[in-house]
Design an enzyme around this catalytic site. Sequence first.
Site, PDB file in Angstrom:
ATOM      1  N   ASP A 110      -0.553  -4.712   3.019  1.00  0.00           N
ATOM      2  CA  ASP A 110       0.766  -5.342   2.939  1.00  0.00           C
ATOM      3  C   ASP A 110       0.532  -6.786   2.546  1.00  0.00           C
ATOM      4  O   ASP A 110      -0.568  -7.129   2.123  1.00  0.00           O
ATOM      5  CB  ASP A 110       1.514  -5.211   4.276  1.00  0.00           C
TER       6      ASP A 110
ATOM      7  N   ASP B 105       8.615   0.849   7.596  1.00  0.00           N
ATOM      8  CA  ASP B 105       7.843   0.124   6.591  1.00  0.00           C
ATOM      9  C   ASP B 105       6.369   0.256   6.932  1.00  0.00           C
ATOM     10  O   ASP B 105       5.838  -0.480   7.773  1.00  0.00           O
ATOM     11  CB  ASP B 105       8.276  -1.341   6.563  1.00  0.00           C
ATOM     12  N   ALA B 106       5.731   1.222   6.304  1.00  0.00           N
ATOM     13  CA  ALA B 106       4.340   1.542   6.652  1.00  0.00           C
ATOM     14  C   ALA B 106       3.427   1.517   5.434  1.00  0.00           C
ATOM     15  O   ALA B 106       2.215   1.528   5.572  1.00  0.00           O
ATOM     16  CB  ALA B 106       4.270   2.915   7.316  1.00  0.00           C
ATOM     17  N   LYS B 107       4.019   1.503   4.257  1.00  0.00           N
ATOM     18  CA  LYS B 107       3.260   1.432   2.998  1.00  0.00           C
ATOM     19  C   LYS B 107       2.082   2.400   3.004  1.00  0.00           C
ATOM     20  O   LYS B 107       0.971   2.050   2.617  1.00  0.00           O
ATOM     21  CB  LYS B 107       2.838  -0.017   2.721  1.00  0.00           C
ATOM     22  N   ARG B 108       2.372   3.639   3.407  1.00  0.00           N
ATOM     23  CA  ARG B 108       1.356   4.666   3.443  1.00  0.00           C
ATOM     24  C   ARG B 108       1.187   5.311   2.068  1.00  0.00           C
ATOM     25  O   ARG B 108       2.077   5.220   1.233  1.00  0.00           O
ATOM     26  CB  ARG B 108       1.747   5.767   4.457  1.00  0.00           C
TER      27      ARG B 108
END
Lengths: 306, 306
Positions: A110, B105-108
């Site tokens: 992030d 919101d984990a941006k996996r």
Amino acid sequence: MENFGDRLLAAIDAKRSSCVVGLDPRMDWMPTFVMDAARAGRSNDEATRAAISSFHCSVIDAAHDLIPAVKPQVAFYEQYGIPGMLALIDTIQYARSRNLLVIIDAKRNDIGTTAQAYANAFLGNASDGSAAAFDGDALTVTPYLGGDSLLPFVEACERFGKGLFVLVKTSNAGSRDFQDVMVGDGPLYSVVGKLVDSIGQKVIGSRGYSSVGAVVGATFPAEAKELRRLMPHSVFLVPGYGAQGGKASDVAACFHPDGHGAVVNSSRGITYELADLSISETKFQALVRERVVRMAEEVNAVSRAG
Amino acid sequence: MENFGDRLLAAIDAKRSSCVVGLDPRMDWMPTFVMDAARAGRSNDEATRAAISSFHCSVIDAAHDLIPAVKPQVAFYEQYGIPGMLALIDTIQYARSRNLLVIIDAKRNDIGTTAQAYANAFLGNASDGSAAAFDGDALTVTPYLGGDSLLPFVEACERFGKGLFVLVKTSNAGSRDFQDVMVGDGPLYSVVGKLVDSIGQKVIGSRGYSSVGAVVGATFPAEAKELRRLMPHSVFLVPGYGAQGGKASDVAACFHPDGHGAVVNSSRGITYELADLSISETKFQALVRERVVRMAEEVNAVSRAG
């Protein structure tokens, strides 16, 4: 703190192997000896944690003297919720107690303080210097957000003696969509690779390897060869061996002529693909050991290590 | 299952707001009324969970009738280990009980069955159809791995009525490193945007928006304008408002002329930046409410929604 690149090279030399075993909890693929013991007298959540933890203890006990590291894949733990995440901590702690390095495969990233929070979670806590909640030796991260997103992780590597593997060229067919697009006279993965190599310069250890490495899939040997040239100081974490179709001859390009420069991972090809789930623990561990020995022989034959 | 794009548009209409509040647990920034109550009679781990959960309950109680959704940032929960992840579940459940959508919101992301495991963890369990362990309404994911890595998430969106926001152009300065590289006659983010728009075609709802949206930072308005044209059916999740420097005039380009097409997030500018940590809960909630109202007025003024 000792440099991660040095720690990894020392472990590879000690075990005479560049092979890593991936730990992916999948309850429906586990042998019955694991499931029966885990369920006895436990709630569902407790049984889930116990099954995942004890399965990986069994794998680690079978292979610990043959491999430098294990690679738990966090996605498979996360899908089991809190019991899964408790089992991730159990697995990390058990692996480290058996003198294995732990590469946490979480593909996190992030921006700014959020990247710092992920570094806190997996590498070491910046705010108070304490151990990370999920305290591995190295972490995989994604590069799309750019160079500044990687810096909090690199700082954590320096401070806590930890390592990083940045996705550069992945093993799936779809990696062509963005990683292979031509940017000027080279593909994007080479742009990413050069930036990763540059960022890693400040954490190069005494053996010449950086604590910042790269994920380079076994399924694209020509690309791996190009990246090996562009990223001389990076250790490659090579997935895609075995079940995903990568062969020993394909991973040869990831190594330097001295036999160093890469660790090759196999997950389900070592721990699952069982002809009969009712296999005994003794036979399961013998099978895991046999598979790890065979893979090491195959990889050593092409890497000239060991 | 009702389409996520439709559910999100309905929530925006009902609340007359396209503003989302980001929930980022940071123990050292929390008001003393939260910390004192959480610590009373509890172990450290229990106090950590209680503080994060009760802080977010307080924020949600203050703002729930003014906003369509909240956006918990998983990195900040994960850094607190198991107590943090328990608090994430608490926060998700409480937000949904107050009729808020939850954008995790984990941006996996990962490849193949590993991407499926992340979809299982956050969107809904593919193997048995049950709820996800961390059961949000939508998830942020990264695109570097390519189109095939996104497909398990899109299938989960279709099956479980969930949504996805794929990183396209992020708000940080370093987003220029890779997202802005020129590929043929356009930047990479436009290539990514077009592929995301294409993948989202199969989950377009009755209001004309797809369940597959895009993360487009508020700090790059010219790029947002270009992406708005290239991705007509995607809802943009717009971070970077407030603390990161994005202003209402900057987010205008993320909206269609009808006032729809984006949700704008502010995190610390709503919940932290407290002049005095000894603020009472009553005054804290009034401050949160005032900030949310002001942000909605600013955003509505430029988006013509509401």
